[in-house]
Design a protein around this motif. Structure first.
Motif, PDB file in Angstrom:
ATOM      1  N   GLU A  29       7.164  14.908 -35.073  1.00 25.26           N
ATOM      2  CA  GLU A  29       8.276  14.135 -35.618  1.00 25.26           C
ATOM      3  C   GLU A  29       8.201  12.653 -35.240  1.00 25.26           C
ATOM      4  OE1 GLU A  29      11.786  16.109 -34.191  1.00 25.26           O
ATOM      5  OE2 GLU A  29      10.996  18.063 -34.797  1.00 25.26           O
ATOM      6  N   MET A  30       7.237  12.298 -34.379  1.00 28.88           N
ATOM      7  CA  MET A  30       7.118  10.923 -33.897  1.00 28.88           C
ATOM      8  C   MET A  30       5.985  10.205 -34.613  1.00 28.88           C
ATOM      9  SD  MET A  30       7.269  11.308 -29.767  1.00 28.88           S
ATOM     10  CE  MET A  30       7.906  12.805 -29.061  1.00 28.88           C
ATOM     11  N   GLN A  31       6.019   8.887 -34.525  1.00 28.98           N
ATOM     12  CA  GLN A  31       4.882   8.083 -34.943  1.00 28.98           C
ATOM     13  C   GLN A  31       3.811   8.224 -33.860  1.00 28.98           C
ATOM     14  OE1 GLN A  31       4.687   6.397 -37.869  1.00 28.98           O
ATOM     15  NE2 GLN A  31       6.685   7.291 -38.329  1.00 28.98           N
ATOM     16  N   GLN A  32       2.551   8.011 -34.230  1.00 27.86           N
ATOM     17  CA  GLN A  32       1.473   8.173 -33.254  1.00 27.86           C
ATOM     18  C   GLN A  32       1.669   7.267 -32.038  1.00 27.86           C
ATOM     19  OE1 GLN A  32      -2.529   6.595 -33.840  1.00 27.86           O
ATOM     20  NE2 GLN A  32      -3.360   8.576 -33.194  1.00 27.86           N
ATOM     21  N   ASP A  33       1.987   6.003 -32.248  1.00 25.68           N
ATOM     22  CA  ASP A  33       2.138   5.098 -31.109  1.00 25.68           C
ATOM     23  C   ASP A  33       3.311   5.496 -30.220  1.00 25.68           C
ATOM     24  OD1 ASP A  33       3.960   4.303 -33.100  1.00 25.68           O
ATOM     25  OD2 ASP A  33       3.853   2.188 -32.547  1.00 25.68           O
ATOM     26  N   GLU A  34       4.362   6.017 -30.811  1.00 24.24           N
ATOM     27  CA  GLU A  34       5.525   6.486 -30.062  1.00 24.24           C
ATOM     28  C   GLU A  34       5.146   7.706 -29.207  1.00 24.24           C
ATOM     29  OE1 GLU A  34      10.111   7.760 -31.207  1.00 24.24           O
ATOM     30  OE2 GLU A  34       8.564   7.850 -32.747  1.00 24.24           O
ATOM     31  N   PHE A  35       4.386   8.621 -29.786  1.00 23.62           N
ATOM     32  CA  PHE A  35       3.949   9.808 -29.055  1.00 23.62           C
ATOM     33  C   PHE A  35       3.004   9.428 -27.907  1.00 23.62           C
ATOM     34  CE2 PHE A  35       0.795  13.262 -28.538  1.00 23.62           C
ATOM     35  CZ  PHE A  35       1.637  14.187 -27.935  1.00 23.62           C
ATOM     36  N   VAL A  36       2.042   8.564 -28.181  1.00 25.34           N
ATOM     37  CA  VAL A  36       1.097   8.125 -27.145  1.00 25.34           C
ATOM     38  C   VAL A  36       1.847   7.433 -26.017  1.00 25.34           C
ATOM     39  CG1 VAL A  36      -0.828   6.545 -26.658  1.00 25.34           C
ATOM     40  CG2 VAL A  36      -0.905   8.033 -28.673  1.00 25.34           C
ATOM     41  N   ASP A  37       2.787   6.558 -26.348  1.00 24.91           N
ATOM     42  CA  ASP A  37       3.586   5.887 -25.321  1.00 24.91           C
ATOM     43  C   ASP A  37       4.370   6.887 -24.481  1.00 24.91           C
ATOM     44  OD1 ASP A  37       2.699   3.379 -26.088  1.00 24.91           O
ATOM     45  OD2 ASP A  37       4.534   2.871 -27.208  1.00 24.91           O
ATOM     46  N   SER A  38       4.916   7.886 -25.138  1.00 25.22           N
ATOM     47  CA  SER A  38       5.671   8.923 -24.432  1.00 25.22           C
ATOM     48  C   SER A  38       4.784   9.661 -23.432  1.00 25.22           C
ATOM     49  CB  SER A  38       6.256   9.905 -25.453  1.00 25.22           C
ATOM     50  OG  SER A  38       6.854  11.001 -24.816  1.00 25.22           O
ATOM     51  N   MET A  39       3.582  10.027 -23.865  1.00 30.96           N
ATOM     52  CA  MET A  39       2.657  10.732 -22.969  1.00 30.96           C
ATOM     53  C   MET A  39       2.194   9.821 -21.830  1.00 30.96           C
ATOM     54  SD  MET A  39       2.381  13.882 -23.892  1.00 30.96           S
ATOM     55  CE  MET A  39       4.138  13.791 -24.232  1.00 30.96           C
ATOM     56  N   LEU A  40       1.976   8.548 -22.128  1.00 26.31           N
ATOM     57  CA  LEU A  40       1.532   7.608 -21.087  1.00 26.31           C
ATOM     58  C   LEU A  40       2.633   7.334 -20.057  1.00 26.31           C
ATOM     59  CD1 LEU A  40      -0.608   5.076 -23.150  1.00 26.31           C
ATOM     60  CD2 LEU A  40      -1.418   6.715 -21.420  1.00 26.31           C
ATOM     61  N   ARG A  41       3.873   7.552 -20.430  1.00 25.23           N
ATOM     62  CA  ARG A  41       4.971   7.440 -19.464  1.00 25.23           C
ATOM     63  C   ARG A  41       5.151   8.728 -18.671  1.00 25.23           C
ATOM     64  NH1 ARG A  41       7.351   4.959 -23.720  1.00 25.23           N
ATOM     65  NH2 ARG A  41       8.552   6.791 -24.261  1.00 25.23           N
ATOM     66  N   LEU A  42       5.002   9.859 -19.337  1.00 27.04           N
ATOM     67  CA  LEU A  42       5.281  11.147 -18.692  1.00 27.04           C
ATOM     68  C   LEU A  42       4.150  11.649 -17.794  1.00 27.04           C
ATOM     69  CD1 LEU A  42       7.049  13.070 -21.581  1.00 27.04           C
ATOM     70  CD2 LEU A  42       8.018  12.549 -19.333  1.00 27.04           C
ATOM     71  N   LEU A  43       2.914  11.529 -18.241  1.00 24.20           N
ATOM     72  CA  LEU A  43       1.803  12.130 -17.490  1.00 24.20           C
ATOM     73  C   LEU A  43       1.638  11.572 -16.075  1.00 24.20           C
ATOM     74  CD1 LEU A  43      -0.774  12.557 -20.382  1.00 24.20           C
ATOM     75  CD2 LEU A  43       0.490  14.368 -19.208  1.00 24.20           C
ATOM     76  N   PRO A  44       1.689  10.253 -15.873  1.00 26.93           N
ATOM     77  CA  PRO A  44       1.570   9.769 -14.493  1.00 26.93           C
ATOM     78  C   PRO A  44       2.725  10.234 -13.605  1.00 26.93           C
ATOM     79  CG  PRO A  44       1.202   7.969 -16.039  1.00 26.93           C
ATOM     80  CD  PRO A  44       1.696   9.146 -16.830  1.00 26.93           C
ATOM     81  N   ARG A  45       3.919  10.287 -14.178  1.00 26.66           N
ATOM     82  CA  ARG A  45       5.084  10.762 -13.410  1.00 26.66           C
ATOM     83  C   ARG A  45       4.934  12.234 -13.057  1.00 26.66           C
ATOM     84  NH1 ARG A  45       9.378   9.378 -17.492  1.00 26.66           N
ATOM     85  NH2 ARG A  45      10.801  10.443 -16.083  1.00 26.66           N
TER      86      ARG A  45
END
Length: 168
Positions: A29-45
């Motif tokens: 349901e997300m745009q690719q850049d939105e999804f990538v940004d979400s993963m780049l915020r969540l994975l390190p945390r």
């Protein structure tokens, strides 16, 4: 007196696990850049939070994450991310053990790696719904053990690939 409260880092890990699962489930349901940004915020945390969990005591054979994620749902989630990432889904895996014996590059899939992490965290969050503090702590030990033996490496590898998409 027995401590019956979960520690803040345990609660943070549970919340992040749930947030990750929701983000992966709604990837299509997300745009690719939105999804990538979400993963780049969540994975390190997630990595930091999992690392901050107490090291598992000696886990007996009965302490493991029960599997509640069925194959069809896993595949649907993976396909949703795969479609979202398109041609950016594949990346070269340089930290694969078999790489040192191969003359050809080994390809990996971001969607499959993220789905593998999803499977662990989905099973974890599902196993602690309506559970006792003691059971939740056992499941936290099991997920920490699994983190050290498997999905920490997957997380780091896929983070590198997502970073490449973000900054290409």
């Amino acid at each position: 007196m027995i401590d019956t409260q979960l520690k803040p880092n345990q609660l943070a890990f549970i919340a992040l696990s749930n947030e990750y699962c929701q983000a992966v489930e709604t990837a299509s349901e997300m745009q690719q850049d939105e999804f990538v940004d979400s993963m780049l915020r969540l994975l390190p945390r997630l990595y930091i939070s999992a690392t901050d969990l107490a090291d598992p005591m000696i886990i007996d054979e009965s302490t493991y994450l029960p599997s509640s994620l069925d194959e069809e749902y896993y595949d649907a989630v993976r396909r949703g991310m795969e479609m979202q990432l398109g041609e950016d889904d594949a990346y070269l895996e340089v930290f694969e053990e078999d790489m040192k014996y191969s003359d050809t590059p080994i390809s990996a899939s971001i969607a499959e790696n993220l789905a593998d992490i999803f499977q662990v965290l989905y099973n974890f969050t599902d196993s602690i719904k309506d559970s006792t503090t003691e059971h939740t702590e056992q499941m936290l030990e099991a997920v920490k053990e699994d983190f050290g033996s498997y999905w920490s490496r997957v997380l780091c590898n896929v983070l590198r690939a997502l970073n490449a998409i973000k900054y290409k």
